[in-house]
Scaffold this active site. Sequence first.
Site, PDB file in Angstrom:
ATOM      1  N   CYS A 187       0.829  -1.200   0.000  1.00 46.70           N
ATOM      2  CA  CYS A 187       0.000   0.000   0.000  1.00 46.70           C
ATOM      3  C   CYS A 187       0.872   1.262   0.000  1.00 46.70           C
ATOM      4  CB  CYS A 187      -0.976  -0.035   1.169  1.00 46.70           C
ATOM      5  SG  CYS A 187      -2.381   1.087   0.967  1.00 46.70           S
ATOM      6  N   HIS A 223      -3.642  -5.540   1.008  1.00 44.41           N
ATOM      7  CA  HIS A 223      -3.499  -5.864   2.429  1.00 44.41           C
ATOM      8  C   HIS A 223      -3.983  -7.290   2.651  1.00 44.41           C
ATOM      9  CE1 HIS A 223      -2.519  -1.854   3.896  1.00 44.41           C
ATOM     10  NE2 HIS A 223      -3.482  -1.363   3.146  1.00 44.41           N
TER      11      HIS A 223
END
Length: 494
Positions: A323, A438
Amino acid sequence: MVQGTTSDAGKSTLVAALCRLLKRDGISVAPFKPQNMALNSAVTSDGGEIGRAQALQALAAGIAPHTDMNPVLLKPSSDTGAQVIVHGKVRADMNARDYHRYKTQAMQAVLESYQRLRAQYRCVMVEGAGSPAEINLRARDIANMGFAEAVDCPVILVADIDRGGVFAHLTGTLDCLSESERRRVIGFVINRFRGDLSLLQPGLDWLEQRTGKPVLAVLPYLHGMHLDAEDAIQSGQSDSGSFRIVVPTPPRISNHTDFDALRAHPQVDLRFIGPGQPIPAADLIILPGSKNTRGDLAWMQAQGWPAAIRRHLRYGGKLIGICGGFQMLGQTIADPHGVEGAAGETAGLGLLDMHTELTRDKALRQVCGRFALDDQGQAVPVSGYEIHMGVSSGPAFDAVAAGSGSAAFLLEASDAGPGLHSDGLISADGQVLGSYLHGMFDTPQAVQALLRWAGLDQAQSVDLMQLREHSLERLADACAPLYQALKACPPFGS
């Protein structure tokens, strides 16, 4: 409602335990936290964002996470400002003073969500935030006694004896409450006790005599639990294995639950590296997510970590960026709208040929797909979620589209439409992997394949979901005496 004398007193785990115990009894139950401040979040079935702890509590209750379970989520972006998320969507960025004024509107959102849950479930287990004894935050409180008073909810107060000072915490908290709020507290829970209970009994007797309130339960310290942390990085790093993974930890690290499966892995020595610490020799370095990518990258530059990362790569080590950490791997990170602070552009680490532009809209999606870079060329399933503000593009992505570059993952769910879509990149030399995904380590096959890619021969698989379920059952068993005590207390027992 479960309130605590301090942060990390055990509110989240206690609510999870009671949700599981109610589920065992066949009682429909939903968790609820009016206001949460955390950088660990989860994507819900209705496409919103809530605190990670409420997603775990929903799992304990046997239901899908929903935005009504955490109607107000604050994600700090600095010491004085936070992104305000209401009903799962970004409402605004506010400083502390502006948010304090906004609380009247936030309370309406909280009550709307609570009433919807009350209409759907027989029981709602409510979690407070921090401590109800924060005198400076009492006005317009929506997180603790302000909410409990608004809905006429009884409260149990939990304190962590492992920290020390448990009797002062409990009596001092009561002394800071109003008379009506003190009456609302039906009893105490003392958490994380280890030792001879008979030696504690005189203190319990004194506490009950002084306050007129019962100690509902003394809960044991449970070792080896694998439950998602609400925010703070858990102490006690994994050091049982020989394969060393290092996670540089900037101030605004987010979703560090990405590493829970690695913490539990018997072959892995996982270390979080904080300020002032040099990055040690490692097999794999992982750059985590960040709530303030440009600010955290500048902070890491000041620590001298990028030079250590490049040295790690020269010696053949592997690197993953997740991310915000993925965005740092590119050539530039532009913030033309001032999403994370002052508008501008920052040079990235230059390890992937891509550029990122931060956007006002946040990508929130649950995804699944496959990873096909294990040493046997076998595609393995992956699943997880995306939470990010920004779009990455550039020559490296163009190469993937043309078939001459490697994608980190091929996902089956995307806003781009049906079919498989690349998520992230792998460098031409195969040393650097970056992705917005994630939870990439959460499935057994994926953690095994990723560790093999990173250089761990004969990597074992770890089933994080199984570990989590086992921990919830242990937690519920430990809290069974409290559950029995509460069943004798109206309105819980009704």
